[in-house]
Each structure stands twice: as structure tokens, then as C-alpha cells.
Design an enzyme around this catalytic site. Structure first.
Site, PDB file in Angstrom:
ATOM      1  N   ASP A  21      26.501  29.690 -17.967  1.00  0.00           N
ATOM      2  CA  ASP A  21      27.139  28.501 -18.522  1.00  0.00           C
ATOM      3  C   ASP A  21      26.800  28.355 -20.009  1.00  0.00           C
ATOM      4  OD1 ASP A  21      28.660  26.226 -18.479  1.00  0.00           O
ATOM      5  OD2 ASP A  21      27.127  24.950 -17.602  1.00  0.00           O
ATOM      6  N   GLU A  68      37.952  27.305  -9.663  1.00  0.00           N
ATOM      7  CA  GLU A  68      38.350  26.133 -10.441  1.00  0.00           C
ATOM      8  C   GLU A  68      38.608  26.475 -11.907  1.00  0.00           C
ATOM      9  OE1 GLU A  68      35.683  26.153  -8.330  1.00  0.00           O
ATOM     10  OE2 GLU A  68      36.669  25.007  -6.730  1.00  0.00           O
ATOM     11  N   ASN A  69      38.118  27.636 -12.379  1.00  0.00           N
ATOM     12  CA  ASN A  69      38.300  27.999 -13.779  1.00  0.00           C
ATOM     13  C   ASN A  69      39.762  28.280 -14.152  1.00  0.00           C
ATOM     14  OD1 ASN A  69      35.130  29.761 -14.107  1.00  0.00           O
ATOM     15  ND2 ASN A  69      35.646  27.643 -14.600  1.00  0.00           N
TER      16      ASN A  69
END
Length: 239
Positions: A21, A68-69
Site C-alpha cells: 500500500d 475492488e481495484n
């Protein structure tokens, strides 16, 4: 630090996962486009895998792209797919030379994944399937809840009865991996983001504040030391 002594410590984790991240934030702080952060982040994946390999860790999972990206701008997802393809081409021979096995976690039947990415991933899995020294699990188009539903549906289709943990886990992407000991999520964010809810039940989590491109060898060793200093009781209390 005596690296050999450190490597030989029986508390050393056998399976580490990275939630990589902070690539975009790293780039933004430097006035760079998000794509630059993803490129430096991809280079750092290779560096951290090499550190883990040298430390004798057996399995490394990389949460590279979630289901979800796809909600991100198409320009960014297209670039990430291109980056995955380039990495598979660039590192293929080195993986084979170093006796590294590659597996993928995620839905590769999803037509949103470019055909080239799917084909090259399939070939990489095939070319390294006999390797055993070190396993890299690349989580692309991955979602933990989706993985659990996949396993449930496969068990229903197989008309399995008396399902126990062992039977269920054979239908997870990680069926051939060791238990997940340590999850490292960079950038300071403290949530799982749909990452391996089943496998992380008793994993240790560490949240370094550094964004992924800035996370280095010393940071990984520090995280492992923190992990080794924890008392992993798995619900048990010894008198």
C-alpha cells in the site's frame, strides 16, 4: 547483526504476506504521477522477495491487485496490467534459475484481466510447477470473500459431505502454501481490505508507516524481529 544466526532462529516466519500500500501517495509527495509510484513499487516487490529468499523464508504472498481495484480509473488499471505483464516477462528466467515456484491467487476467469496477462500467468505457473525451494503467491484480481465463495461452490458441486477445515482449505488458492504467519501492510493503514480472511485468522499483523516504495530491507528485518518477539498462543494459555 549476525544474519546467519538470525536466519536460523526457529521463530523465523515461514510465510509472509505483503499488502503493498502507498504507491500513489509516495508518488504524489514527490510531484510524480501515480504510475511512477506503481513502477517503483513493482521494483521494490522484487527487492523484498530477494530479501525474504535470502532469509530462508519459504512462502511470500503479494497482494498486488484486488477485485475492488477495478473501481480505479481505467488509465491506472491498464498501466497496472501492463506492469504485471512486464514483470512476468522480466523475471521468468530468474525464477526458474533460483528454483522459485510461482502461483496466483485470484479470479483468472474474469475477462477484465487482459488475455496476455492471463496467458503469461498460466505459462509462468506451468514453467515453475516443479520448483519447490521458494513459493511466490501473486494475488491479482483477488478478494478474500470471493475466494471463500469459490471454495463453497466447489464443495457444493463436488457434493462433499462432512466438510471439515482440511477439506475446505483444499479449495482455497493457498492450498499448497504454509500457514500465513505474518502480514505486513505498509503506509500505516490498519485494515485488511478483503485480504485472506480465512488464512489470517491467527496471523500477526504489522503496519509500518512507510509507503511501499520506501519500505526497505531494514524495515523488513525490523518487522520480522517484532513478529519474533510476540507470544503466539493460538488461544492457549500455558500454566
Amino acid at each position: 547483526m549476525n544474519l546467519e544466526k538470525f536466519k536460523a532462529d526457529p521463530r523465523m516466519p515461514k510465510h509472509i504476506a505483503f499488502i503493498i500500500d502507498g504507491n500513489g501517495r509516495w508518488a504524489k509527495k514527490r510531484g510524480l504521477p501515480r504510475s511512477a509510484g506503481h513502477k517503483v513499487g513493482a521494483d521494490n516487490v522484487k527487492k523484498q522477495i530477494e530479501v525474504a529468499y535470502d532469509l530462508g523464508i519459504k512462502n511470500v504472498s503479494i497482494y498486488a491487485f484486488s477485485c475492488e481495484n477495478w473501481k480505479r480509473p481505467k488509465k491506472e488499471t491498464d498501466y497496472l496490467m501492463q506492469l504485471f505483464e512486464e514483470m512476468m516477462d522480466e523475471y521468468r528466467e530468474e525464477f526458474i534459475k533460483r528454483d522459485v515456484r510461482i502461483i496466483f491467487s485470484g479470479d483468472f476467469n474474469d475477462t477484465r484481466l487482459p488475455e496476455n496477462v492471463r496467458n503469461k500467468a498460466k505459462k509462468l505457473v506451468e514453467d515453475t510447477k516443479e520448483k519447490s525451494e521458494f513459493i511466490i503467491n501473486l494475488c491479482i484480481n483477488y478478494g478474500g470473500r470471493q475466494e471463500i465463495l469459490k471454495a463453497v461452490n466447489e464443495l457444493i458441486d463436488a457434493k462433499e459431505k462432512n466438510i471439515d477445515f482440511s477439506k475446505f482449505e483444499k479449495h482455497l488458492y493457498t492450498a499448497e502454501l504454509l500457514p500465513l504467519d505474518l502480514v505486513i501492510r505498509t503506509s500505516g493503514e490498519q485494515r485488511s481490505s478483503n485480504f485472506m480472511p480465512w488464512q489470517t485468522t491467527y496471523s500477526e499483523w504489522i503496519y509500518p508507516k512507510k509507503n511501499w516504495p520506501a519500505f526497505g530491507k531494514r524495515d523488513l528485518i525490523k518487522a520480522i524481529k517484532i513478529y519474533m518477539g510476540r507470544n503466539r498462543r493460538f488461544g492457549e494459555i500455558k500454566e
